[in-house]
Write a protein that holds these residues in place. Structure first.
Motif, PDB file in Angstrom:
ATOM      1  N   ALA A  16       0.840  -1.200   0.000  1.00  0.00           N
ATOM      2  CA  ALA A  16       0.000   0.000   0.000  1.00  0.00           C
ATOM      3  C   ALA A  16       0.876   1.251   0.000  1.00  0.00           C
ATOM      4  CB  ALA A  16      -0.915   0.004   1.222  1.00  0.00           C
ATOM      5  N   GLU A  17       0.440   2.249  -0.742  1.00  0.00           N
ATOM      6  CA  GLU A  17       1.213   3.481  -0.843  1.00  0.00           C
ATOM      7  C   GLU A  17       0.928   4.401   0.329  1.00  0.00           C
ATOM      8  OE1 GLU A  17       1.860   5.254  -4.650  1.00  0.00           O
ATOM      9  OE2 GLU A  17       0.837   3.614  -5.676  1.00  0.00           O
ATOM     10  N   GLU A  18       1.691   5.492   0.407  1.00  0.00           N
ATOM     11  CA  GLU A  18       1.495   6.471   1.473  1.00  0.00           C
ATOM     12  C   GLU A  18       0.039   6.916   1.524  1.00  0.00           C
ATOM     13  OE1 GLU A  18       4.146   9.713   0.879  1.00  0.00           O
ATOM     14  OE2 GLU A  18       5.924   8.563   1.425  1.00  0.00           O
ATOM     15  N   PRO A  19      -0.502   7.167   2.705  1.00  0.00           N
ATOM     16  CA  PRO A  19       0.161   7.165   4.014  1.00  0.00           C
ATOM     17  C   PRO A  19       0.108   5.816   4.739  1.00  0.00           C
ATOM     18  CG  PRO A  19      -2.034   8.041   4.253  1.00  0.00           C
ATOM     19  CD  PRO A  19      -1.882   7.704   2.790  1.00  0.00           C
ATOM     20  N   PHE A  20      -0.221   4.745   4.011  1.00  0.00           N
ATOM     21  CA  PHE A  20      -0.373   3.430   4.632  1.00  0.00           C
ATOM     22  C   PHE A  20       0.880   2.559   4.512  1.00  0.00           C
ATOM     23  CE2 PHE A  20      -4.640   4.864   3.658  1.00  0.00           C
ATOM     24  CZ  PHE A  20      -5.379   4.473   4.769  1.00  0.00           C
ATOM     25  N   ASN A  21       1.910   3.080   3.865  1.00  0.00           N
ATOM     26  CA  ASN A  21       3.059   2.240   3.540  1.00  0.00           C
ATOM     27  C   ASN A  21       3.815   1.717   4.758  1.00  0.00           C
ATOM     28  OD1 ASN A  21       3.663   5.113   3.693  1.00  0.00           O
ATOM     29  ND2 ASN A  21       5.772   4.588   3.194  1.00  0.00           N
ATOM     30  N   THR A  22       3.687   2.377   5.901  1.00  0.00           N
ATOM     31  CA  THR A  22       4.406   1.922   7.102  1.00  0.00           C
ATOM     32  C   THR A  22       3.536   1.070   8.024  1.00  0.00           C
ATOM     33  OG1 THR A  22       3.826   3.939   8.325  1.00  0.00           O
ATOM     34  CG2 THR A  22       5.891   3.970   7.054  1.00  0.00           C
ATOM     35  N   ILE A  23       2.287   0.839   7.637  1.00  0.00           N
ATOM     36  CA  ILE A  23       1.385   0.076   8.521  1.00  0.00           C
ATOM     37  C   ILE A  23       0.693  -1.053   7.751  1.00  0.00           C
ATOM     38  CG2 ILE A  23       0.957   1.854  10.269  1.00  0.00           C
ATOM     39  CD1 ILE A  23      -1.543   2.674   8.725  1.00  0.00           C
ATOM     40  N   THR A  24       1.358  -1.589   6.739  1.00  0.00           N
ATOM     41  CA  THR A  24       0.768  -2.705   5.995  1.00  0.00           C
ATOM     42  C   THR A  24       0.539  -3.889   6.932  1.00  0.00           C
ATOM     43  OG1 THR A  24       2.966  -3.492   5.345  1.00  0.00           O
ATOM     44  CG2 THR A  24       1.831  -2.022   3.824  1.00  0.00           C
ATOM     45  N   GLY A  25      -0.557  -4.581   6.694  1.00  0.00           N
ATOM     46  CA  GLY A  25      -0.916  -5.725   7.526  1.00  0.00           C
ATOM     47  C   GLY A  25      -1.772  -5.368   8.722  1.00  0.00           C
TER      48      GLY A  25
END
Length: 353
Positions: A260-269
């Motif tokens: 998933a791209e920003e802003p979700f890229n650091t919270i995948t899963g």
């Protein structure tokens, strides 16, 4: 004092319109008479302003330029009010707006009118809705049940994230539901939607946050900044996937997609659970009839309600296709259909506009 501060902030935001919004094809240089303009300016909410949707916005440019012979400039924004003011004051000719934002812009200027809207799965206006969600993190959902059913009783006393107070599905609709529910209780019998804008020990929520976009509100939840968050299904559809349950039903579990791209890229899963789901009228593409010529209005309506656009996979991503788009078909029958101002009267009545 609050009203004065709000007015000052509004004027500052409008004054900084060009600075706050990205202009992807250069500066339009202000509005011009509808008959002499050789450029059409489209304004987008923060939800559709991200870099991951640039390809989709570029496709809008391409087809509009082919239909009208005019250059298209995109004004991306960081705040709902910037897009609303741009439409109302004629700095933008067409904008993809939530129903509440349209109602607000129309109240400021009756030159702002809806042109077309995405249909429902039937291909008509009869089911032209999307969904406003209240969600909590996976593992915490049992705290929001009354017996075996989900209830919003226990959102009181929590940290809550809205989108923007000009968002239909991210504030107006959920706030109306919250007020209707809690005003039945003696403690909150005088509750109004305005009371939900701030948190405190004597308020429904201990803390109130605003994500600025639906994506931002969802991230507030998944990063632990809020306990409960309001956001809509369509604005996060490119980033999340259904894990269990039925789509748009309380109890359904969604997960942030891998990649998933920003802003979700650091919270995948990360996963969340829906505790409340409310249908909302679909968002219109609105125009300023004072800055967009009657000829261009006709050309745009014919273009966007045509089979060519309905079947354009860069505009409407097919049901089972992978990819990123602003619109994704669920039944295969979705398309753009003409719409009139009266369609949005239920939102106008809800808002008192």
């Amino acid at each position: 004092m609050k009203k004065a501060l709000s007015l000052v902030l509004t004027l500052v935001l409008v004054g900084l319109l060009a600075a706050c919004g990205g202009n992807e094809a250069g500066d339009n240089g202000g509005s011009a008479s509808s008959g002499s303009k050789d450029t059409i300016t489209m304004v987008w909410y923060p939800n559709e302003s991200g870099s991951e949707l640039k390809g989709a916005r570029d496709e809008f440019s391409r087809i509009i330029e082919e239909a009208t012979g005019k250059k298209v400039e995109h004004q991306t924004t960081t705040d709902y009010i910037i897009a609303i003011e741009a439409m109302a004051n004629g700095n933008a000719d067409i904008g993809y707006m939530g129903a509440q934002g349209y109602v607000e812009a129309n109240a400021k200027s009756d030159k702002v009118q809806p042109l077309f809207v995405q249909s429902g799965e039937s291909g008509t206006l009869d089911d032209a809705v999307y969904y406003s969600w209240l969600a909590v993190k996976k593992g915490e959902e049992d705290a929001y049940k009354s017996g075996s059913e989900f209830s919003i009783d226990n959102i009181a006393g929590k940290k809550f994230s809205f989108v923007s107070n000009s968002s239909t599905s991210g504030f107006k609709v959920p706030s109306a539901g919250i007020v209707n529910h809690f005003s039945q209780m003696e403690k909150f019998k005088e509750l109004t939607a305005e009371d939900l804008l701030q948190g405190g020990s004597d308020k429904v929520f201990t803390e109130v946050l605003f994500g600025g976009s639906h994506q931002g509100s969802a991230v507030n939840l998944l990063t632990g900044k809020s306990d409960v968050a309001a956001f809509c299904d369509t604005c996060v559809a490119n980033y999340v996937e259904l894990v269990s349950g039925d789509a748009n039903k309380p109890g359904s579990v969604y997960k942030v997609k891998e990649g998933a791209e920003e802003p979700f890229n650091t919270i995948t899963g990360q996963e969340f659970v829906l505790i409340s789901v409310t249908p909302v009228l679909n968002q219109p593409f609105a125009i300023n009839t004072d800055t967009l010529s009657a000829d261009d209005q006709k050309k745009l309506l014919e273009l966007f309600t045509s089979d060519a656009v309905t079947n354009n996979e860069k505009i409407f991503l097919p049901k089972d296709a992978e990819g990123t788009a602003i619109f994704k078909k669920k039944s295969g029958e979705e398309k753009f259909v003409a719409v009139e101002d009266a369609f949005f009267d239920p939102v106008r009545e809800l808002s008192g506009n």
